[in-house]
Design a protein around this motif. Structure first.
Motif, mmCIF file in Angstrom:
data_model
loop_
_atom_site.group_PDB
_atom_site.id
_atom_site.type_symbol
_atom_site.label_atom_id
_atom_site.label_comp_id
_atom_site.label_asym_id
_atom_site.label_seq_id
_atom_site.Cartn_x
_atom_site.Cartn_y
_atom_site.Cartn_z
ATOM 1 N N LYS A 47 9.481 38.485 25.854
ATOM 2 C CA LYS A 47 10.247 38.683 26.852
ATOM 3 C C LYS A 47 10.709 40.736 26.786
ATOM 4 C CE LYS A 47 13.858 37.829 29.164
ATOM 5 N NZ LYS A 47 14.413 36.736 30.806
ATOM 6 N N GLN A 77 13.567 46.529 37.062
ATOM 7 C CA GLN A 77 14.745 46.075 36.498
ATOM 8 C C GLN A 77 15.152 45.337 35.997
ATOM 9 O OE1 GLN A 77 15.576 43.312 38.249
ATOM 10 N NE2 GLN A 77 13.638 42.243 39.094
ATOM 11 N N SER A 78 13.461 44.313 35.529
ATOM 12 C CA SER A 78 13.330 43.077 34.783
ATOM 13 C C SER A 78 13.747 43.820 33.332
ATOM 14 C CB SER A 78 12.063 42.885 35.221
ATOM 15 O OG SER A 78 11.447 41.771 34.195
ATOM 16 N N ALA A 79 13.226 44.534 32.858
ATOM 17 C CA ALA A 79 14.141 44.632 32.535
ATOM 18 C C ALA A 79 15.125 45.092 31.795
ATOM 19 C CB ALA A 79 12.585 46.610 31.196
ATOM 20 N N GLN A 103 17.469 42.905 32.437
ATOM 21 C CA GLN A 103 18.018 41.991 33.045
ATOM 22 C C GLN A 103 16.977 41.587 31.466
ATOM 23 O OE1 GLN A 103 19.597 40.159 34.956
ATOM 24 N NE2 GLN A 103 18.527 38.030 34.131
ATOM 25 N N THR A 104 16.282 41.475 30.886
ATOM 26 C CA THR A 104 15.678 41.287 30.122
ATOM 27 C C THR A 104 17.193 41.971 28.760
ATOM 28 O OG1 THR A 104 13.455 41.184 30.209
ATOM 29 C CG2 THR A 104 14.088 41.065 27.976
ATOM 30 N N PHE A 105 17.002 42.734 28.543
ATOM 31 C CA PHE A 105 18.062 43.481 27.098
ATOM 32 C C PHE A 105 19.381 42.899 27.480
ATOM 33 C CE2 PHE A 105 15.517 47.185 27.577
ATOM 34 C CZ PHE A 105 14.382 46.309 25.970
ATOM 35 N N GLY A 106 19.739 42.518 28.646
ATOM 36 C CA GLY A 106 21.315 42.025 29.225
ATOM 37 C C GLY A 106 21.570 42.928 29.568
ATOM 38 N N TRP A 107 21.697 43.488 30.455
ATOM 39 C CA TRP A 107 22.202 44.648 31.203
ATOM 40 C C TRP A 107 21.890 43.925 32.578
ATOM 41 C CZ3 TRP A 107 19.211 49.427 28.210
ATOM 42 C CH2 TRP A 107 19.847 49.316 27.016
ATOM 43 N N HIS A 108 23.257 42.882 32.806
ATOM 44 C CA HIS A 108 23.178 42.514 33.990
ATOM 45 C C HIS A 108 24.599 42.060 34.894
ATOM 46 C CE1 HIS A 108 23.115 39.725 38.225
ATOM 47 N NE2 HIS A 108 22.262 40.330 37.933
ATOM 48 N N HIS A 148 8.773 46.152 39.724
ATOM 49 C CA HIS A 148 10.335 44.469 39.520
ATOM 50 C C HIS A 148 9.923 44.849 37.837
ATOM 51 C CE1 HIS A 148 10.621 40.532 37.953
ATOM 52 N NE2 HIS A 148 9.986 40.232 37.435
ATOM 53 N N SER A 200 7.790 40.183 41.648
ATOM 54 C CA SER A 200 7.985 39.045 40.547
ATOM 55 C C SER A 200 6.325 38.729 39.961
ATOM 56 C CB SER A 200 9.160 38.777 40.611
ATOM 57 O OG SER A 200 9.969 37.883 41.691
#
Lengths: 254, 221
Positions: free
Chosen positions: B15, B174-176, B178-183, B171, B106
């Protein structure tokens, strides 16, 4: 007082073992709108036994939505369409008279079917054993409030700890990924001071165990969050991703 | 296996690769987009822009090599993810309720990605090869573009792929994060908005080019 019953057509997945081929079997039932879907199966199984047929195998334990044992895919939704509700809390009043309901087991390569609607979820146990705990010295109990934790952090940790490990996230995911489960178990400790000593080993070991158990990768479709009976947030997955990234830079393993 | 390759081949590692390469490719697309918009400001401007890039060819070649690496990792990992995830979920449900729990964008990432890959190969084989090796010393890049989109099938194909690209980016962006943990409750809606805005602007902007040149060619000009 005479109770009005609703008539339903059930299409239930029947399969003898992991290796045999399964198919849908149709049943006509008249059921009280107040009974849960599991109670409906109990009644149906009584009937099948009286008729000398093999009852439908399904799992349940507490029947109050907290143990995570039950879990059926009802009309394509793990635990049914109703949000934040486990299968056992799904009542027949949610269905319309004459409706046809498809009931299937959780489907994933990591969840082989044992029989009918029962699947083997021991993959989740393997992940838990890899790091889903915090270690403490034995002895007398420490003071309750010796370590201060903010209300906000405590709430987030408790939200993550709500995960009942039922596997609905795996069942909902198009990749059969258990990342929502792993992230909840990682987060409930990562957020609290007591979880810090093992924080980075934990996330490493749990992710490795996840991959080894045959679950797929998360591709951020967020279907898991939508179907989770406990409403576990995908922000836990973000936290786990972050911790996993940091753990790779921090840990001394080469 | 070293710790790095072990980490990057885990499910989260893959990811992370998709996210880093994906965001870098969005950066490339932004530059590509700005350059392309010069097409709407006439022949001279565009020809001069491409000629000036021609003048610094070594730098362009370095950038292109980096792009090859980015695309390579993104495509290789994407195909690998798609294949492994298919293996992890071989049996489908009789009733598919996926549209009620996830977005179309997605769920279709491997497929939109595949269409973009086909486009990428065709696009490089036609316009990129022509610009780099087929100009025979002239600098009439604008005319090459105009001639390409005189063909209706080509124009339709480009517009279709740009729409698909929009789906992919909507998709992917924003998915990137989330993957970096920036949510986060506070800024995730903003990230989603920016991703969608990017997708819409790119889809409309890029597809305006074939539409513009095709309509112009209809006018006999």
């Amino acid at each position: 007082m005479k109770e009005t019953k609703i008539n339903l057509t059930l299409k239930v997945w029947r399969q003898e073992s992991a290796k045999s081929k399964g198919n849908f079997e149709e049943f006509k039932v008249a059921v009280s709108p107040h009974s849960s879907i599991l109670e409906m199966f109990d009644e149906l199984n009584n009937r099948l036994e009286l008729e000398g047929k093999i009852p439908i195998a399904f799992e349940s334990d507490c029947r109050e939505g907290i143990c995570g044992t039950c879990g059926l895919v009802i009309n394509g939704h793990p635990h049914g369409e109703k949000k934040k509700t486990a299968t056992c809390q799904m009542h027949m009043r949610s269905f319309k008279e004459g409706e046809t309901i498809y009931i299937e087991p959780f489907r994933a390569k990591a969840f082989p079917i044992l029989r009918d609607l029962m699947v083997d979820r021991s993959g989740l146990d393997k992940i838990q054993q890899a790091g889903g705990y915090a270690s403490f010295n034995t002895g007398s109990a420490p003071d309750a409030n010796a370590i201060l934790i903010s209300k906000e952090t405590a709430s987030l940790a408790l939200d993550a700890a709500e995960c009942i490990g039922c596997g609905a996230c795996v069942a909902a995911c198009k990749n059969s990924s258990a990342m929502l489960f792993v992230s909840a178990k990682v987060s409930q400790f990562a957020l609290l001071p007591q979880g810090q000593p093992e924080r980075y080993e934990r996330v490493q070991n749990m992710v490795i165990a996840h991959d080894e158990s045959g679950f797929g990768s998360c591709t951020n479709t967020y279907a898991c969050e939508a179907e989770c009976p406990k409403g576990i947030s995908i922000s836990n997955i973000a936290r786990m991703n972050r911790d996993y990234f940091v753990s790779n830079l921090k840990l001394q393993n080469v | 296996m070293s710790w790095l390759s072990k980490s990057l081949s885990s499910s989260i590692g893959k990811k992370i690769i998709m996210a880093i390469t994906g965001l870098s490719l969005i950066l490339f697309l932004t530059v590509h987009f700005i350059n392309n918009m010069f097409l709407f400001f006439g022949k001279e401007g565009f020809d001069m822009l491409v000629s000036s890039l021609d003048a610094v060819k070594p730098i362009v070649r370095v950038a292109e090599s980096m792009l090859v690496i980015l695309f390579g990792f993104h495509i290789y990992n994407g195909i690998k993810l798609w294949w492994e995830n298919r293996q992890a979920n071989p049996e489908k449900y009789a009733v598919n309720a996926a549209k009620e729990n996830s977005t179309f964008f997605s769920r279709t990432m491997p497929y939109t990605g595949g269409i973009i890959l086909v486009f990428l190969i065709l696009h490089l084989a036609s316009l990129w090869v022509k610009f780099n090796f087929g100009m025979e010393g002239t600098h009439h890049y604008y005319d090459v573009v105009a001639a390409t989109f005189q063909s209706l099938p080509v124009a339709i194909f480009y517009v279709f792929v740009m729409l698909v690209l929009g789906f992919h980016l909507n998709h992917g962006f924003q998915s990137a994060f989330q993957t970096f943990g920036w949510h986060h409750k506070k800024y995730t809606p903003l990230v989603e908005f920016i991703g969608t805005a990017y997708a819409v602007v790119f889809a409309i902007g890029f597809s305006a080019i074939p539409i513009y040149f095709f309509i112009r060619s209809m006018g006999g000009n």
